[in-house]
Scaffold this active site. Sequence first.
Site, PDB file in Angstrom:
ATOM      1  N   CYS A   2      31.945  10.277 -53.399  1.00 16.19           N
ATOM      2  CA  CYS A   2      32.438   9.905 -52.068  1.00 16.19           C
ATOM      3  C   CYS A   2      31.348  10.125 -51.016  1.00 16.19           C
ATOM      4  O   CYS A   2      30.505  11.009 -51.150  1.00 16.19           O
ATOM      5  CB  CYS A   2      33.622  10.772 -51.675  1.00 16.19           C
ATOM      6  SG  CYS A   2      35.007  10.607 -52.785  1.00 16.19           S
ATOM      7  N   ARG A  27      25.563   6.073 -53.715  1.00 19.46           N
ATOM      8  CA  ARG A  27      26.181   7.225 -54.368  1.00 19.46           C
ATOM      9  C   ARG A  27      27.146   6.800 -55.468  1.00 19.46           C
ATOM     10  O   ARG A  27      27.531   7.616 -56.299  1.00 19.46           O
ATOM     11  CB  ARG A  27      26.938   8.075 -53.329  1.00 19.46           C
ATOM     12  CG  ARG A  27      26.026   8.611 -52.236  1.00 19.46           C
ATOM     13  CD  ARG A  27      26.809   9.010 -51.021  1.00 19.46           C
ATOM     14  NE  ARG A  27      27.474  10.265 -51.178  1.00 19.46           N
ATOM     15  CZ  ARG A  27      26.977  11.435 -50.784  1.00 19.46           C
ATOM     16  NH1 ARG A  27      25.803  11.478 -50.219  1.00 19.46           N
ATOM     17  NH2 ARG A  27      27.646  12.535 -50.961  1.00 19.46           N
ATOM     18  N   TRP A  74      34.873   7.671 -54.505  1.00 19.96           N
ATOM     19  CA  TRP A  74      34.628   7.693 -55.953  1.00 19.96           C
ATOM     20  C   TRP A  74      35.789   8.501 -56.516  1.00 19.96           C
ATOM     21  O   TRP A  74      35.907   9.699 -56.279  1.00 19.96           O
ATOM     22  CB  TRP A  74      33.290   8.376 -56.222  1.00 19.96           C
ATOM     23  CG  TRP A  74      32.858   8.343 -57.646  1.00 19.96           C
ATOM     24  CD1 TRP A  74      32.331   7.279 -58.322  1.00 19.96           C
ATOM     25  CD2 TRP A  74      32.876   9.435 -58.570  1.00 19.96           C
ATOM     26  NE1 TRP A  74      32.033   7.645 -59.614  1.00 19.96           N
ATOM     27  CE2 TRP A  74      32.351   8.955 -59.795  1.00 19.96           C
ATOM     28  CE3 TRP A  74      33.289  10.769 -58.498  1.00 19.96           C
ATOM     29  CZ2 TRP A  74      32.232   9.766 -60.925  1.00 19.96           C
ATOM     30  CZ3 TRP A  74      33.166  11.560 -59.623  1.00 19.96           C
ATOM     31  CH2 TRP A  74      32.648  11.057 -60.817  1.00 19.96           C
ATOM     32  N   ASN A  98      35.168  14.258 -48.798  1.00 18.32           N
ATOM     33  CA  ASN A  98      34.328  14.236 -49.997  1.00 18.32           C
ATOM     34  C   ASN A  98      34.509  15.594 -50.662  1.00 18.32           C
ATOM     35  O   ASN A  98      34.350  16.618 -50.021  1.00 18.32           O
ATOM     36  CB  ASN A  98      32.861  14.022 -49.570  1.00 18.32           C
ATOM     37  CG  ASN A  98      31.880  14.212 -50.709  1.00 18.32           C
ATOM     38  OD1 ASN A  98      32.273  14.183 -51.883  1.00 18.32           O
ATOM     39  ND2 ASN A  98      30.614  14.395 -50.376  1.00 18.32           N
ATOM     40  N   GLY A  99      34.876  15.599 -51.955  1.00 18.72           N
ATOM     41  CA  GLY A  99      35.074  16.862 -52.658  1.00 18.72           C
ATOM     42  C   GLY A  99      36.383  16.846 -53.420  1.00 18.72           C
ATOM     43  O   GLY A  99      36.977  15.780 -53.624  1.00 18.72           O
ATOM     44  N   GLU A 478      16.019  11.714 -72.738  1.00 23.95           N
ATOM     45  CA  GLU A 478      16.014  10.925 -71.500  1.00 23.95           C
ATOM     46  C   GLU A 478      16.152   9.436 -71.811  1.00 23.95           C
ATOM     47  O   GLU A 478      16.884   8.715 -71.121  1.00 23.95           O
ATOM     48  CB  GLU A 478      14.723  11.233 -70.711  1.00 23.95           C
ATOM     49  CG  GLU A 478      14.508  10.421 -69.455  1.00 23.95           C
ATOM     50  CD  GLU A 478      15.597  10.587 -68.386  1.00 23.95           C
ATOM     51  OE1 GLU A 478      16.462  11.462 -68.509  1.00 23.95           O
ATOM     52  OE2 GLU A 478      15.582   9.790 -67.425  1.00 23.95           O
ATOM     53  N   LYS A 482      19.190   7.176 -70.420  1.00 22.81           N
ATOM     54  CA  LYS A 482      18.985   5.941 -69.646  1.00 22.81           C
ATOM     55  C   LYS A 482      19.731   4.781 -70.294  1.00 22.81           C
ATOM     56  O   LYS A 482      20.399   4.013 -69.614  1.00 22.81           O
ATOM     57  CB  LYS A 482      17.500   5.567 -69.572  1.00 22.81           C
ATOM     58  CG  LYS A 482      16.623   6.348 -68.650  1.00 22.81           C
ATOM     59  CD  LYS A 482      16.800   6.076 -67.180  1.00 22.81           C
ATOM     60  CE  LYS A 482      17.769   7.036 -66.565  1.00 22.81           C
ATOM     61  NZ  LYS A 482      17.270   8.296 -66.134  1.00 22.81           N
ATOM     62  N   GLU A 485      23.609   5.185 -69.858  1.00 27.13           N
ATOM     63  CA  GLU A 485      24.149   5.017 -68.500  1.00 27.13           C
ATOM     64  C   GLU A 485      24.010   3.594 -67.992  1.00 27.13           C
ATOM     65  O   GLU A 485      24.856   3.114 -67.244  1.00 27.13           O
ATOM     66  CB  GLU A 485      23.625   6.063 -67.510  1.00 27.13           C
ATOM     67  CG  GLU A 485      22.187   6.049 -67.138  1.00 27.13           C
ATOM     68  CD  GLU A 485      21.831   7.153 -66.133  1.00 27.13           C
ATOM     69  OE1 GLU A 485      22.668   7.566 -65.323  1.00 27.13           O
ATOM     70  OE2 GLU A 485      20.669   7.611 -66.160  1.00 27.13           O
ATOM     71  N   HIS A 501      20.088  17.534 -90.792  1.00 24.62           N
ATOM     72  CA  HIS A 501      21.135  18.550 -90.633  1.00 24.62           C
ATOM     73  C   HIS A 501      22.435  17.943 -90.120  1.00 24.62           C
ATOM     74  O   HIS A 501      23.309  18.660 -89.646  1.00 24.62           O
ATOM     75  CB  HIS A 501      20.641  19.659 -89.703  1.00 24.62           C
ATOM     76  CG  HIS A 501      19.408  20.327 -90.218  1.00 24.62           C
ATOM     77  ND1 HIS A 501      19.411  21.114 -91.348  1.00 24.62           N
ATOM     78  CD2 HIS A 501      18.113  20.268 -89.799  1.00 24.62           C
ATOM     79  CE1 HIS A 501      18.178  21.541 -91.594  1.00 24.62           C
ATOM     80  NE2 HIS A 501      17.370  21.032 -90.664  1.00 24.62           N
ATOM     81  N   LYS A 600      25.136   8.294 -57.608  1.00 27.78           N
ATOM     82  CA  LYS A 600      23.744   8.705 -57.442  1.00 27.78           C
ATOM     83  C   LYS A 600      23.652  10.191 -57.112  1.00 27.78           C
ATOM     84  O   LYS A 600      22.788  10.893 -57.599  1.00 27.78           O
ATOM     85  CB  LYS A 600      23.096   7.880 -56.326  1.00 27.78           C
ATOM     86  CG  LYS A 600      21.642   8.201 -56.077  1.00 27.78           C
ATOM     87  CD  LYS A 600      20.792   7.781 -57.255  1.00 27.78           C
ATOM     88  CE  LYS A 600      19.332   8.154 -57.106  1.00 27.78           C
ATOM     89  NZ  LYS A 600      18.664   8.164 -58.420  1.00 27.78           N
TER      90      LYS A 600
END
Length: 605
Positions: A2, A27, A74, A98-99, A478, A482, A485, A501, A600
């Site tokens: 948010c 965001r 969001w 926001n929160g 990483e 990437k 996402e 394993h 973001k």
Amino acid sequence: MCGIIGIASNKPVSINIINSLKKLEYRGYDSAGLATLTENKINEKKCSGRVDDLEKILFKTPSNGNLGIGHVRWATHGVPNLVNAHPHSSEQVSVVHNGIIENSDEIKKDLESNGLKFKSQTDTEVITILITEALKENKPLESVFKTLQKLKGSFALGIIFKNFSNIIIGARRGSPLAVGYAKEENYIGSDSYALKSMTNKISYLDDGELCVLTKDQVSFYDQGLKKINKKIYTMSDNDAVVDKGEYKHFMLKEIYEQPTTVKNAINEYIDSLKKDINIYNFPIEPNQINKIVLIGCGTAYNSCLTAKYWFEELTSIEIDVDIASEFRYRKLKFNTKNLYVFVSQSGETADTAAALDLCKKNNVKSCSIVNVVESTIARNSDWVLPIHAGTEIGVASTKAFLGQLTVLYILCLKIANLRKDISQNIYEKSIKNLKNLPEAIKKSIDTETKVQLMAKEFIEANGSMFLGRGFSFPIALEGALKLKELSYLHAEGYPAGEMKHGPLALIEEGLPVIVLAPKDKYFEKTLSNMQEVIARGGKILFITDNKKESLNENIRFGLRVPHLDNFLSPILLTIPLQMLAYHVALLKNCDVDKPRNLAKSVTVE
Ligand code: AGP
């Protein structure tokens, strides 16, 4: 995540609210809304789509008013739809938040048992109702204050009042809130970036603080409602212009900016004449450091993990790495001789900020490696090393990762030198290699056409695997992060030696397996692990910096990146993986700059 905005002005505010909301789009969000005040009436407009859709609604039915609040949501509590979009208004008050209010269910039950009705499924609406009730007997500031005392969880709030048409109240606990100042106009916003086009004069609320804005002045209050003064920062304007330029996506632009990102960090920290590193004012004398603890989330965590290998190889210091959301709840043995290093692009990640708070409470020294120097994490740490990557818009972090790696490596070299863990010769040679890094990154970017071909191997895949050993293991993580996402394709990152394993069970005919095999001490071992995968039908996509290695028929696709030294290979191997994720996402028609479900700046827990 948010984002909120509030403007008190001497002129209509709705257009500037929309423009600021557009700045907060990075965001990640699923609905948008605003509320303005006209002739003692709250005008609420919202939509379940994009800020552009909200703008169209405003175009058809304009909202006047010189004071207003806006929000991009969001979803946390309640599905993303029109009813759950913010603001949440009663006849008296309108709120953006926001929160997360952790005790909202409890409060809601209590209010409902007193006959009060709710329209949405959100946690935020309890704030609207509580303030509305408190206003029956109190003035606005007291009403907000009393409401906040009932809330558990995190919030940044913007509130307007039907009968007090010249004020906006802002409040913060956990989630960040900036305040901006201009002539006959004042602002609140989730971050300074949202306010940047309107002002470069910014203050930040600390936890528990409130502010009351009119167009002419801003008053601040501490958690006991005592009036306080706040420092005003003047923001740098070096990243004021942010657009895609000739690039199709911000992400691609940011990948291509990486030689400059790294050059900026090098220019900032390396003294070429003296062949030295300009890092001073350590919060703990490097010789006295007992242990370094590196903390971050997501991509920033992967840069911490890479740095662990550097610090272990080059210094005599013990290193721990932790995911911030785990660190903040562990029963840790804090030590004043440990240096706690927080890595974050945004500097606003709630988990990382909370982990830093925990360190502060335990009186240990902290360092932050951030991109946003005005951020909460930067302001709260004892020592800040900016990465100077410039604004990163793509939700998937690329240039900030390379910036973090560069600064972490430079820090590692400096500490190794000050502790005399490495010879002066190796120190100077490493600095020289670093200076060649931007050029080598350019060459690594030049592999794009080949990477595009490699990306096609993923179109039919149901999953994928990224393998590396040593320095390359965090890069495998990483690369997998990437890819998942951006393209929503399942991807696992593993240390190649760990395959037998368990994960070998996942290998089946045609599964794309990216093998990172730089010419380092693990090279032969990685090749053996690769054979285990080949024997089970895995489709090998091989990335190396080894000029001598000829690609054999069992390797479906091979790619070579430049080589400078083994310490810098993780940086150069990262680039094809970023581009691979980008091109697979394009082939799958995914929204590259705003992947689904992601934000973001993750300012909630
Ligand atoms: C990276 O591609 C991610 N979107 C995400 O993992 C990110 O790195 C993480 O949320 C931490 O963000 P920060 O660096 O702003 O703290």
